[in-house]
Design an enzyme around this catalytic site. Structure first.
Site, PDB file in Angstrom:
ATOM      1  N   GLU A 167      -9.026  -2.376  60.047  1.00 12.34           N
ATOM      2  CA  GLU A 167     -10.368  -1.845  60.268  1.00 12.34           C
ATOM      3  C   GLU A 167     -11.123  -1.516  58.981  1.00 12.34           C
ATOM      4  OE1 GLU A 167     -10.093   1.341  63.140  1.00 12.34           O
ATOM      5  OE2 GLU A 167      -9.465  -0.015  64.729  1.00 12.34           O
ATOM      6  N   GLU A 351      -6.283  -4.196  69.093  1.00 13.73           N
ATOM      7  CA  GLU A 351      -6.304  -2.815  69.613  1.00 13.73           C
ATOM      8  C   GLU A 351      -7.316  -2.736  70.741  1.00 13.73           C
ATOM      9  OE1 GLU A 351      -6.973   0.486  66.952  1.00 13.73           O
ATOM     10  OE2 GLU A 351      -5.639  -0.365  65.431  1.00 13.73           O
TER      11      GLU A 351
HETATM   12  O1  IFM Z   1      -6.231   5.788  66.345  1.00  9.31           O
HETATM   13  C1  IFM Z   1      -7.134   4.833  65.910  1.00  9.31           C
HETATM   14  C2  IFM Z   1      -6.437   3.815  65.033  1.00  9.31           C
HETATM   15  O2  IFM Z   1      -5.858   4.401  63.934  1.00  9.31           O
HETATM   16  C3  IFM Z   1      -7.412   2.769  64.551  1.00  9.31           C
HETATM   17  N1  IFM Z   1      -8.201   2.241  65.611  1.00  9.31           N
HETATM   18  C4  IFM Z   1      -8.797   3.142  66.553  1.00  9.31           C
HETATM   19  C5  IFM Z   1      -7.764   4.108  67.073  1.00  9.31           C
HETATM   20  C6  IFM Z   1      -8.415   5.084  68.077  1.00  9.31           C
HETATM   21  O3  IFM Z   1      -9.405   5.827  67.460  1.00  9.31           O
END
Ligand code: IFM
Length: 440
Positions: A167, A351
């Site tokens: 990210e 994710e």
């Molecule tokens: O917990 C986070 C993760 O570290 C990165 N992506 C989003 C998730 C939820 O906020």
């Protein structure tokens, strides 16, 4: 679940994801301090100043956690390696215990028939590197390349996939412009430099891994669907700029060798010298792209300083952390990424998941809302597959409840409930539902 494994292509992979600082227990095993430890120790940054010192104690409970993955019928485990655990000062000395841990993790996955998907950096920058300017310092690209070499020389031969940085938007904008994550800066010049250096470090890391003969290397970006607050041209412009620095900046850098013009109107004057010459490194070919997707934002223009806009609340049902649930956004990003940037490369949803105020009652957690969230998002993934978009996998965030950064331990994103006093793991209804849907 509404869908099962059989509704997806035969080679489609299902997984669950976590990250090192959020679960391992960072105060143990010889890890060095990170900028998250410093950020959390500064009042006002993190709910109750909570940190990752103990987290889920995954460091000592790894076997139990890997069994949960196997029993959940997952194919892939997406985890990250902590820079400060492997190299406590960021450069130089290696913590043998840290490297041993990641080797045991990878071997433990392979023994259970699971595919290890590693991310090298999920936000725990060693404090000594933060002292040197962290992501603002161009040298971080080579520090990160060295870290890549140390980790991958040990485990790279057994990984199914690897990606350098989780990210980039969070590492850059959220942490240097909005100040919500470590190092908590609110500085446009720092932001411009960090955003560019992140991609430079990404490219250097890919080069190192290629040099080691590794395959299946990717990049993981997070996306937020953006809706203009009204039908005016000003709102459309505001939304386009949000889309530019959130969703397009990093994809454009890697796949188009340029940054969006509307973003450069603000960041351009603050970019490091010679940034235009870095695209050979930044655009090192990757084998796949990962999309992290959770929500959308509604953006309204205003007369404040650049970027001249702000978020306004939306009407849709929300998760525990106030994020609107908007599954169509996932389909939109899969389509746009494929058609506009990656043009045929495999895509993975690396994710997706929701925070929910889950409660353990009589040994059970009934998280029906999460099952519904997953149903809706998996349906959009299936639609993308049916439409010929090369989506090859879907990984849930997260395997277990964990440290949700500035929000501490309140938001529960897990398929498995964690009691943060006893550290007992209890699979939730969503875990059982997924395990049944993914059974072969
Ligand atoms: O917990 C986070 C993760 O570290 C990165 N992506 C989003 C998730 C939820 O906020």
């Amino acid at each position: 679940m509404n869908l099962t494994r059989r509704d997806f292509p035969a080679d489609f992979l299902f997984g669950a994801a976590t990250s090192s600082y959020q679960i391992e227990g960072h105060a143990q095993g010889g890890a060095g301090k990170t900028h998250w430890d410093n950020f959390a120790a500064t009042p006002g940054n993190v709910v109750r100043a909570e940190n990752g010192d103990r987290a889920c104690d995954h460091l000592n409970r790894m076997d139990e956690d890997l069994d949960l993955l196997k029993d959940g019928n997952f194919d892939v485990y997406r985890f990250s390696t902590s820079w400060a655990r492997v190299m406590p000062e960021g450069r130089g000395a290696v913590n043998a215990e840290g490297l041993d841990f990641y080797e045991r993790l990878v071997d433990g996955l392979l023994e259970r028939g699971l595919k290890p998907a590693a991310t090298l950096y999920h936000w725990e920058l060693p404090s000594q590197l933060a002292d040197l300017g962290g992501w603002r310092n161009r040298d971080i690209a080579n520090w990160f390349a060295d870290f890549t070499e140390v980790v991958m020389s040990r485990i790279g031969d057994r990984l199914w996939s690897a990606a350098p940085i989780n990210e980039p938007w969070c590492v850059g904008w959220l942490s240097h412009f909005l100040g919500h994550h470590a190092p908590g800066m609110r500085d446009i010049r720092a932001t411009a430099r960090a955003m560019h250096h992140i991609l430079l470090a990404h490219g250097r890391s890919i080069q190192v891994m290629r040099g080691l003969g590794m395959k299946n290397l990717g990049a993981v970006f997070n996306f937020e669907y953006v809706t203009p607050a009204d039908a005016t041209p000003e709102a459309a412009e505001a939304a386009a700029l949000y889309d530019g620095y959130y969703n397009r900046f990093f994809l454009s850098g890697v796949f188009n060798r340029s940054y969006p013009e509307n973003v450069m109107k603000g960041l351009g004057p603050h970019m490091p010298n010679g940034w235009q010459d870095d695209f050979d490194t930044i655009s090192e070919p990757v084998d796949w792209v990962g999309l992290n997707y959770y929500t959308r934002k509604i953006i309204a223009p205003d007369s404040g300083p650049w970027p001249h806009h702000h978020e306004v609340p939306g009407p849709l049902p929300k998760t525990q952390v106030g994020w609107e649930i908007f599954p169509d956004g996932l389909y939109a990003f899969l389509k746009r990424t494929h058609e506009g940037y990656t043009r045929g490369l495999p895509l993975y949803v690396t994710e997706n998941g929701m925070a929910h105020a889950d409660r353990l009652v009589d040994g059970q957690v009934n998280d029906a809302a999460r099952i519904e969230y997953l149903n809706e998002h998996m349906a959009r993934v299936k639609r993308a597959c049916d439409d010929g978009i090369p989506v090859k996998g879907y990984f849930v965030w997260s395997l277990m409840d964990n440290y949700e950064w500035a929000l501490g331990y309140d938001p529960r994103f897990g398929l498995v409930h964690v009691d943060f006093d006893s550290l007992q793991r209890t699979p939730k209804a969503s875990y059982h539902a997924l395990a049944a849907a993914l059974a072969r």
